[in-house]
Design a protein around this motif. Structure first.
Motif, short mmCIF file in Angstrom:
data_model
loop_
_atom_site.label_atom_id
_atom_site.label_comp_id
_atom_site.label_asym_id
_atom_site.label_seq_id
_atom_site.Cartn_x
_atom_site.Cartn_y
_atom_site.Cartn_z
N GLY A 159 -11.21 -131.93 16.47
CA GLY A 159 -12.43 -131.30 16.98
C GLY A 159 -13.47 -132.32 17.40
O GLY A 159 -14.14 -132.17 18.42
N GLU A 201 -13.84 -125.42 17.16
CA GLU A 201 -12.85 -125.09 16.13
C GLU A 201 -13.41 -123.97 15.27
O GLU A 201 -14.62 -123.91 15.03
CB GLU A 201 -12.54 -126.30 15.24
N GLY A 260 -5.56 -124.58 19.84
CA GLY A 260 -4.96 -125.51 18.89
C GLY A 260 -3.62 -124.99 18.42
O GLY A 260 -3.19 -123.90 18.80
N TYR A 316 -8.10 -124.28 11.33
CA TYR A 316 -9.35 -124.25 12.09
C TYR A 316 -9.14 -124.12 13.60
O TYR A 316 -10.05 -124.38 14.39
CB TYR A 316 -10.20 -125.49 11.75
N SER A 317 -7.94 -123.69 13.98
CA SER A 317 -7.69 -123.30 15.36
C SER A 317 -7.42 -121.80 15.47
O SER A 317 -7.35 -121.26 16.56
CB SER A 317 -6.49 -124.07 15.94
#
Length: 366
Positions: free
Chosen positions: A129, A232, A258, A264-265
């Protein structure tokens, strides 16, 4: 706005039951806040949505005391105020029905820039990120956008820092009053942000950073910007709320894709999957989708300067010069370059003035 007008407006906003929408209704009917307090009950009751409880609350004299205290804080601390009908109020925010009637700001904010974008995301930003955010802001820097975020941990503070590193104006939208800063660890960034940018809030000096204030804050982040970018995000969180608000305001939303296994995607991938966000793989995507006209701002590169092009950029230029306008996919195929790499190169070539984008994801040599 005169001091007297501001005093009565502050008093109105302190009346229990008067939110932003109701305040705008009352102001539309009576012209200013002072007239509302001086109007007869029958006149106020005629306004749609006004009931007996609100009529009673408008007679509460303690609101003037609170208004006087806040006015004193504003004057002593050189706080700027922006009324939603004034020129210094964020232009795009004016068109949001639930936008704040009044916002407070500190610093050196200049909103006469049409290119205002918000960058949001998780507080647990990863190296992926950070790198994407860095490349994005560095590539956009020649276009001089204003970078807006929430001054929180993670994506927010990274976006602010990178904006400052690239001499871009950056604005932190706060979930509390201007008498404090949250988180305290970010106090060290305040002075530099205020040099070219600063802070905006709708909250009074007495307001602490309570949980519910962050959701309210997010509508300003989304509303004052042309586009909201989610770098993200997990499958839930404040950045997704901001993205949904931006959609409700009919703003452009972008999300960085991602791997499906990356925590965190998940939020970004879901926004893209449900068509609530455009895919963002480079600054070129943003420039194209927002139709930012950069041709008039960049001096054409003369023929003898083409030696400054990177080898792959020269290959692309030669191809476009020979074949005329072509689709991005065709350029990538014929030049034997991957899409993810060619997008960034095309933006660099646009900034150098050797190619220009056309509608339909076409590009041509200049």
């Amino acid at each position: 706005m005169t001091e007297q007008d501001l005093f009565y407006l502050l008093a109105l906003l302190r009346v229990e039951g008067v939110g932003d929408i109701m305040a705008k209704k009352l102001l539309a009917n009576f012209g200013n806040a002072e007239n509302i307090f001086k109007a007869k009950n029958s006149q106020i009751a005629a306004v749609d949505g006004v009931g007996a409880v609100l009529l009673k609350n408008l007679k509460d004299k303690t609101v003037f005391e609170k208004a006087s205290q806040e006015l004193k804080f504003i004057e002593q601390n050189n706080i700027r105020t922006s009324f939603f009908q004034e020129e210094n109020y964020p232009e795009r925010l004016k068109h949001c029905i639930d936008s704040p009637v009044l916002i407070f700001s500190a610093g050196n904010i200049n909103l006469h820039n049409n290119r205002i974008i918000s960058i949001v995301g998780t507080r647990q930003i990863t190296s992926y990120g950070i790198e994407f955010c860095r490349n994005l802001i560095e590539d956009l820097a020649p276009l001089n956008p204003v970078i807006v975020s929430g001054f929180a941990y993670g994506v927010d503070i990274v976006a602010h820092q990178l904006a400052m590193e690239n001499d871009l104006q950056t604005i932190g939208v706060l979930a509390h009053g201007l008498n404090q800063i949250y988180p305290k660890a970010h106090k060290k960034y305040m002075a530099k942000m205020e040099e070219n940018g600063g802070f905006i809030t709708e909250f009074w000096s007495s307001t602490n950073p309570d949980k519910e204030n962050f959701v309210r804050r997010n509508r300003i982040v989304a509303g004052m910007s042309e586009a909201t970018i989610v770098i993200e995000s997990a499958d839930r969180g404040g950045s997704l709320i901001t993205a949904n608000i931006a959609n409700d305001y009919n703003r452009d939303v972008f999300a960085v894709p991602g791997r499906v296994t990356d925590k965190y995607s998940q939020g970004c991938n879901q926004l893209i999957k449900t068509q609530k966000a455009n895919v963002l793989t480079s600054a070129a995507d943003l420039v194209y989708m927002l139709n930012w006209d950069i041709k008039s701002e960049i001096k054409p590169v003369q023929k003898q300067l083409f030696v400054d092009l990177e080898p792959d950029e020269q290959k692309i230029y030669d191809f476009l010069l020979k074949n005329g306008k072509e689709l991005l996919d065709i350029i990538a195929l014929q030049c034997e370059l991957p899409i993810y790499k060619i997008s960034g190169m095309l933006l660099n070539m646009e900034l150098k003035g050797v190619i220009r984008p056309l509608p339909g994801k076409l590009f041509e040599a200049i």
